[in-house]
Design a protein around this motif. Structure first.
Motif, PDB file in Angstrom:
ATOM      1  N   HIS A 224       0.605  -1.462   0.043  1.00 32.87           N
ATOM      2  CA  HIS A 224      -0.084  -0.137  -0.035  1.00 32.87           C
ATOM      3  C   HIS A 224       1.024   1.374  -0.269  1.00 32.87           C
TER       4      HIS A 224
ATOM      5  N   HIS B  76       4.573  -6.270   2.548  1.00 29.74           N
ATOM      6  CA  HIS B  76       5.177  -6.428   4.070  1.00 29.74           C
ATOM      7  C   HIS B  76       4.545  -7.264   4.501  1.00 29.74           C
TER       8      HIS B  76
ATOM      9  N   HIS C 250       0.983  -7.222   7.516  1.00 33.40           N
ATOM     10  CA  HIS C 250      -0.270  -6.908   8.425  1.00 33.40           C
ATOM     11  C   HIS C 250      -0.171  -7.869   9.027  1.00 33.40           C
TER      12      HIS C 250
HETATM   13 ZN   LIG Z   1       1.862  -1.072   5.196  1.00 31.05          ZN
END
Ligand SMILES: [Zn+2]
Ligand SMILES: [Zn+2]
Length: 187
Positions: free
Chosen positions: A97, A103, A105
């Motif tokens: 994002h 990565h 979340h």
């Molecule tokens: Zn993030």
């Protein structure tokens, strides 16, 4: 780089968050919703941000829990990290994002801010534990400062917090040398 970029950013954000806590007689650096807004912008937090007193209380309550990561031994840290992840029902997902490439979340974007902060810090600390690098977690070397530090330097040389203690110590050492040499020249 010691850890993945997003891990290092998350570690730095956790350090900054813990160090907003009032310690050593310093004022709270997250005294109100406006200060929390600023903190969130500074650290690039995305997702749900209600900007109310309950959210601020949640973030305040998280700080001493995260500080414990600097205080506990390895087994204690593991118990705490597992607790934080379990309470939040963390579910790691790869996401992309804004300007960030893939990565992890581990919370949905609409989870409460304090929950997302807790899980992001815990996920990053998981990497520190797995790398056997908890020794990089320190308390600032200044005798009058209890700020937490994470040393991500190659030569493990970081001793002071980012609040200016390193500069103050250097200035004090310089003054001490100067007054010593001045005394020496008079003798
Ligand atoms: Zn993030
Ligand atoms: Zn310090």
């Amino acid at each position: 780089m010691l850890f993945a970029h997003d891990t290092e950013v998350a570690l730095a954000a956790a350090v900054a968050l813990v160090n907003t806590e009032p310690m050593d007689g310093d004022p709270d650096q997250l005294p109100d919703v406006a200060a929390l807004d600023q903190f969130i912008r500074t650290w690039g937090w995305t997702g749900e941000h209600r900007g109310d007193a309950a959210e601020l209380r949640g973030v305040h309550a998280l700080r001493p829990r995260l500080r414990q990561i600097w205080q506990l031994d390895e087994d204690g840290v593991v118990v705490l990290l597992n607790q934080l992840l379990c309470e939040a029902k963390a579910l790691p997902q790869l996401v992309k994002h804004d300007e960030w490439d893939y990565h992890l979340h581990a919370t949905p974007p609409d989870a409460p801010l304090a929950t997302r902060m807790a899980v992001e810090a815990a996920m990053a600390m998981v990497d520190v534990v797995r790398a056997k690098e908890l020794g990089r977690l320190r308390i600032c070397d200044s005798p009058t400062c209890s700020d937490v530090v994470i040393d991500l330097s190659k030569n493990r040389s970081k001793r002071f917090c980012d609040g200016g203690c390193g500069n103050r110590a250097a200035v004090a050492a310089y003054r001490a040398r100067k007054s010593q040499s001045a005394a020496g020249s008079r003798a």
